[in-house]
Scaffold this motif. Structure first.
Motif, PDB file in Angstrom:
ATOM      1  N   ALA A 302     -32.458 -13.740  27.132  1.00  0.00           N
ATOM      2  CA  ALA A 302     -33.124 -12.777  26.252  1.00  0.00           C
ATOM      3  C   ALA A 302     -34.227 -13.456  25.445  1.00  0.00           C
ATOM      4  CB  ALA A 302     -32.110 -12.128  25.316  1.00  0.00           C
ATOM      5  N   LYS A 303     -34.017 -14.706  25.045  1.00  0.00           N
ATOM      6  CA  LYS A 303     -35.066 -15.399  24.298  1.00  0.00           C
ATOM      7  C   LYS A 303     -36.273 -15.682  25.201  1.00  0.00           C
ATOM      8  CE  LYS A 303     -36.099 -19.213  21.191  1.00  0.00           C
ATOM      9  NZ  LYS A 303     -35.642 -20.423  20.476  1.00  0.00           N
ATOM     10  N   ILE A 304     -36.008 -16.075  26.430  1.00  0.00           N
ATOM     11  CA  ILE A 304     -37.101 -16.265  27.388  1.00  0.00           C
ATOM     12  C   ILE A 304     -37.865 -14.949  27.571  1.00  0.00           C
ATOM     13  CG2 ILE A 304     -37.633 -16.732  29.819  1.00  0.00           C
ATOM     14  CD1 ILE A 304     -35.220 -18.685  29.796  1.00  0.00           C
ATOM     15  N   ALA A 305     -37.130 -13.862  27.719  1.00  0.00           N
ATOM     16  CA  ALA A 305     -37.761 -12.546  27.891  1.00  0.00           C
ATOM     17  C   ALA A 305     -38.573 -12.161  26.668  1.00  0.00           C
ATOM     18  CB  ALA A 305     -36.699 -11.487  28.189  1.00  0.00           C
ATOM     19  N   ALA A 306     -38.106 -12.525  25.471  1.00  0.00           N
ATOM     20  CA  ALA A 306     -38.837 -12.192  24.246  1.00  0.00           C
ATOM     21  C   ALA A 306     -40.157 -12.945  24.173  1.00  0.00           C
ATOM     22  CB  ALA A 306     -37.977 -12.512  23.025  1.00  0.00           C
ATOM     23  N   ASP A 311     -46.089 -12.644  25.223  1.00  0.00           N
ATOM     24  CA  ASP A 311     -47.193 -13.108  26.065  1.00  0.00           C
ATOM     25  C   ASP A 311     -47.958 -11.928  26.660  1.00  0.00           C
ATOM     26  OD1 ASP A 311     -48.337 -15.639  27.514  1.00  0.00           O
ATOM     27  OD2 ASP A 311     -48.025 -14.148  29.109  1.00  0.00           O
ATOM     28  N   GLY A 312     -47.248 -10.844  26.935  1.00  0.00           N
ATOM     29  CA  GLY A 312     -47.884  -9.677  27.544  1.00  0.00           C
ATOM     30  C   GLY A 312     -48.906  -8.993  26.659  1.00  0.00           C
ATOM     31  N   VAL A 313     -48.805  -9.152  25.324  1.00  0.00           N
ATOM     32  CA  VAL A 313     -49.775  -8.505  24.434  1.00  0.00           C
ATOM     33  C   VAL A 313     -50.852  -9.475  23.943  1.00  0.00           C
ATOM     34  CG1 VAL A 313     -48.114  -6.765  23.683  1.00  0.00           C
ATOM     35  CG2 VAL A 313     -48.396  -8.860  22.334  1.00  0.00           C
TER      36      VAL A 313
END
Length: 396
Positions: A302-306, A311-313
């Motif tokens: 979940a931290k990697i995903a966060a 990064d996406g924005v």
């Protein structure tokens, strides 16, 4: 030398992006969460700027979110101490007056023996958290003080005590581990003994009010009272605002005089607020909570995903063409520790006169070799101003 004497206005735009709990700790078996993340946009910022590592309060010191953010704003955390109660109150727009005592509470789950089995009571949603908070409002009555309960988010509750002779010098009752009972309410000064007795009675009544609920206990942290801090705009000569989803971080920003731009619920809403107010301010503080929440939960993926979500924005942020961008964190929250740690925090500074170094990826192992080196977190604010051309030369 007073930094204020060197300030000069030039219309530049500065953005501080704080990925809460960003830092990690690599092991022989795996890299940090940031190193493992697919974050091409953050990597691009690292290539276009300079990188390094920062420490909020010196080598080996683990800090809370309050000191970590004050350091990011250039305030010495040892000179300006803020408890979580004060920060939470400010984030909810609740004014504390001298003599009030505030504390941040966690609804928790206690077993029949009074041992904590879940420090966050299953992370209740907003509706459930408010329902439990309402039970506290209805079920707790103290002689000698008024107790206010405010739902913050999920399992988090703000307690405010108002009355005569209250003293905030109380130790936390949150042991920050499971399988043990909450800590006893302990005064840290003789003058706080009567307040400790009040809070002990409050905790007893809380258990009665919440009997039968999954969130059937309350542990308290960060007892504090009202504070006044030097104004951020006067200190640095910039009109400042924050786009933060979580109340406590809107709180710490408001305490230093930043304007709070709404209460966004997502990264996309933060982008929208930034665009809408871009011409109104010189400095923006952007806060991303999800990295820290995942670290506290011990959830590496979940931290990697966060990190990847933020990064996406990044392209949306870059599109606004800020003169200087800093990406950093207030402290480390490695998932394997399920909490804060002392490890330095990876940081990048891009734009203006910052220059570039040889680092091509944003992560701990690469930032350690960057041009910023290892610095105190408090250095970031003057470095941002310098890179933006907002500091004049000192001396002849």
């Amino acid at each position: 030398m007073d930094l204020h004497d060197l300030l000069q206005e030039n219309g530049s735009k500065l953005v501080l992006c704080v990925l809460d709990g960003l830092g990690g700790a690599a092991t022989a078996e795996q890299p940090t969460e940031l190193e493992a993340a697919e974050s091409p946009n953050l990597d691009r910022l690292a290539v276009e700027g300079i990188t390094g590592m920062v420490e909020p309060l010196g080598a080996g010191i683990t800090v809370g979110s309050g000191p970590g953010h004050l350091a990011l704003f250039g305030y010495d955390p040892q000179q300006f101490e803020l408890g979580r109660g004060t920060l939470s109150a400010a984030g909810l727009g609740i004014t504390l007056t001298p003599g009030d005592v505030a504390a941040r509470g966690n609804l928790c789950t206690l077993d029949d023996d009074g041992l904590i089995t879940d420090r966050r009571a299953g992370r209740p949603d907003a509706e459930e958290g408010e329902r439990l908070t309402q039970k506290l409002r209805e079920g707790v009555r103290l002689d000698g003080a008024e107790a206010e309960f405010h739902h913050v988010a999920e399992h988090r509750v703000l307690l405010v005590l108002r009355g005569e002779g209250l003293d905030p010098r109380l130790a936390d009752t949150d042991p920050q581990e499971t399988g043990v009972p909450p800590l006893e309410v302990r005064p840290l000064a003789e003058e706080a003994e009567s307040t400790a007795e009040l809070v002990t009675e409050l905790v007893r009544q809380v258990r009665e009010a919440l009997a039968g609920e999954r969130g059937n206990g309350l542990v308290l942290r960060g007892f504090d009272t009202s504070h006044e801090l030097p104004d951020f705009t006067e200190r640095y000569g910039v009109r400042a605002a924050t786009v933060a989803a979580y109340p406590m971080y809107r709180g710490v920003a408001s305490l230093v005089g930043m304007d709070v731009l709404g209460a966004p619920h997502s990264l996309d809403e933060q982008v929208t607020l930034l665009r809408e107010h871009w011409d109104d301010y010189d400095y923006f503080f952007w806060h991303h909570k999800a990295t820290d929440s995942a670290g506290h939960d011990g959830d590496r993926e979940a931290k990697i995903a966060a990190v990847e979500a933020f990064d996406g924005v990044v392209p949306d942020l870059v599109e606004l063409a800020p003169d200087v961008i800093v990406v950093s964190g207030d402290h480390a929250s490695p998932a394997q520790f399920s909490g804060h740690s002392w490890h330095p925090v990876p940081t990048l500074l891009r734009g203006g006169s910052a220059g570039v170094d040889e680092v091509e990826r944003f992560g701990e192992r690469w930032c350690r070799g960057g041009a910023l080196g290892l610095r105190p977190t408090t250095a970031l604010m003057p470095l941002m101003l310098a890179a933006a051309g907002r500091l004049a030369k000192y001396g002849a």
